[in-house]
Design an enzyme around this catalytic site. Sequence first.
Site, mmCIF file in Angstrom:
data_model
loop_
_atom_site.group_PDB
_atom_site.id
_atom_site.type_symbol
_atom_site.label_atom_id
_atom_site.label_comp_id
_atom_site.label_asym_id
_atom_site.label_seq_id
_atom_site.Cartn_x
_atom_site.Cartn_y
_atom_site.Cartn_z
ATOM 1 N N SER A 255 36.897 93.192 16.809
ATOM 2 C CA SER A 255 35.884 93.594 17.804
ATOM 3 C C SER A 255 35.859 95.108 17.885
ATOM 4 C CB SER A 255 36.241 93.008 19.173
ATOM 5 O OG SER A 255 35.486 93.622 20.200
ATOM 6 N N TYR A 271 42.588 91.575 25.630
ATOM 7 C CA TYR A 271 41.665 91.236 24.543
ATOM 8 C C TYR A 271 41.575 92.414 23.577
ATOM 9 C CZ TYR A 271 37.325 90.141 22.079
ATOM 10 O OH TYR A 271 36.392 89.906 21.110
#
Length: 367
Positions: A255, A271
Amino acid sequence: MNFQDKVVIVTGASSGIGAAIAVGFSSEGARVVIVGRNESKLASVAARCNEPLVVKADVGNDEDAKRIIDRTIDHFGRIDILINNAGIGVWGTLVSGKLVESYDTVMRVNLRAVTNINMNFQDKVVIVTGASSGIGAAIAVGFSSEGARVVIVGRNESKLASVAARCNEPLVVKADVGNDEDAKRIIDRTIDHFGRIDILINNAGIGVWGTLVSGKLVESYDTVMRVNLRAVVNLTSLATPYLIQTKGNVINISSIGSLIPAIGSSGFSMYAVSKAAINHFGACAAAELAEYGVRVNTVSPGPVVTDILETSKSPITWDDFKKMTALDRVSQPEEIADLVMFLASDKAKAITGSNHVSDNGLFVKRY
């Protein structure tokens, strides 16, 4: 130098270099597919080979290119070697005004035809985790459309069934990648069903809220790391012996959050940390597996339109995300799938240990 029973496609095989290549491989025991446009010349070359498959085709024609691959698989069941030999020369100069005409004709055969054939994943076995929706679903459907035999992995049975309906005879495995027994079952079922693994796409990931102030950060860490990092390490470890056999490759979906700190109040710092770890694991795995011919790469998407905002009941909209990007847009899952398929193809045979960002300029706008 023995090529016994290797399946070899040779384009431009009706004469010259291509004919010599086809005859040479055949003399070494290969099962050759000779491709060309001149039927009589192909017949002459075929007479010098041992039971070749003859395909009269124009490699610059997309339908013909697909037919070359399809007929090879139908006849021999596999492809081991592709020799892109077909080529043409067409006169043209700037002064004559014929240069663009020359460009269009030559590039169609000498370049486009080569890249078109090389992107084919016919009968490659591809495992895609987190394939029940979003990016994972797009990746699975994309590979399947290119002839791959896909293994779609996820936790939501009904969503998996919906994705399976868009693929060609996939193997569906309902599993939690963070569970060790499930992870082993994914690999075992793939080998039992298809007998090999060519490509592993580690796409499954989760985000769990937690902050230092709330006292929930360690709980967030344990849950997120189990799926986003440990499961990737575990699945890659389990798949490695089979990837070495096929000289396959691994692509980990990270990401843009791996490269920028999470906003303090967002509660998704773990995350971001997990994705940063994925980037480094990919580079380390690439360094270790390079000597075996196995490539490992990472893709770091920015905002991608999926059902995540709807399912999480987020107050943020995709229009809000658009404003965060330099290009004032968000991506569709198919855009990430295209990048993944490029990296998995022979077009990217020199690329390993790399992280490829596709974020519409979110990173550069933020900084």
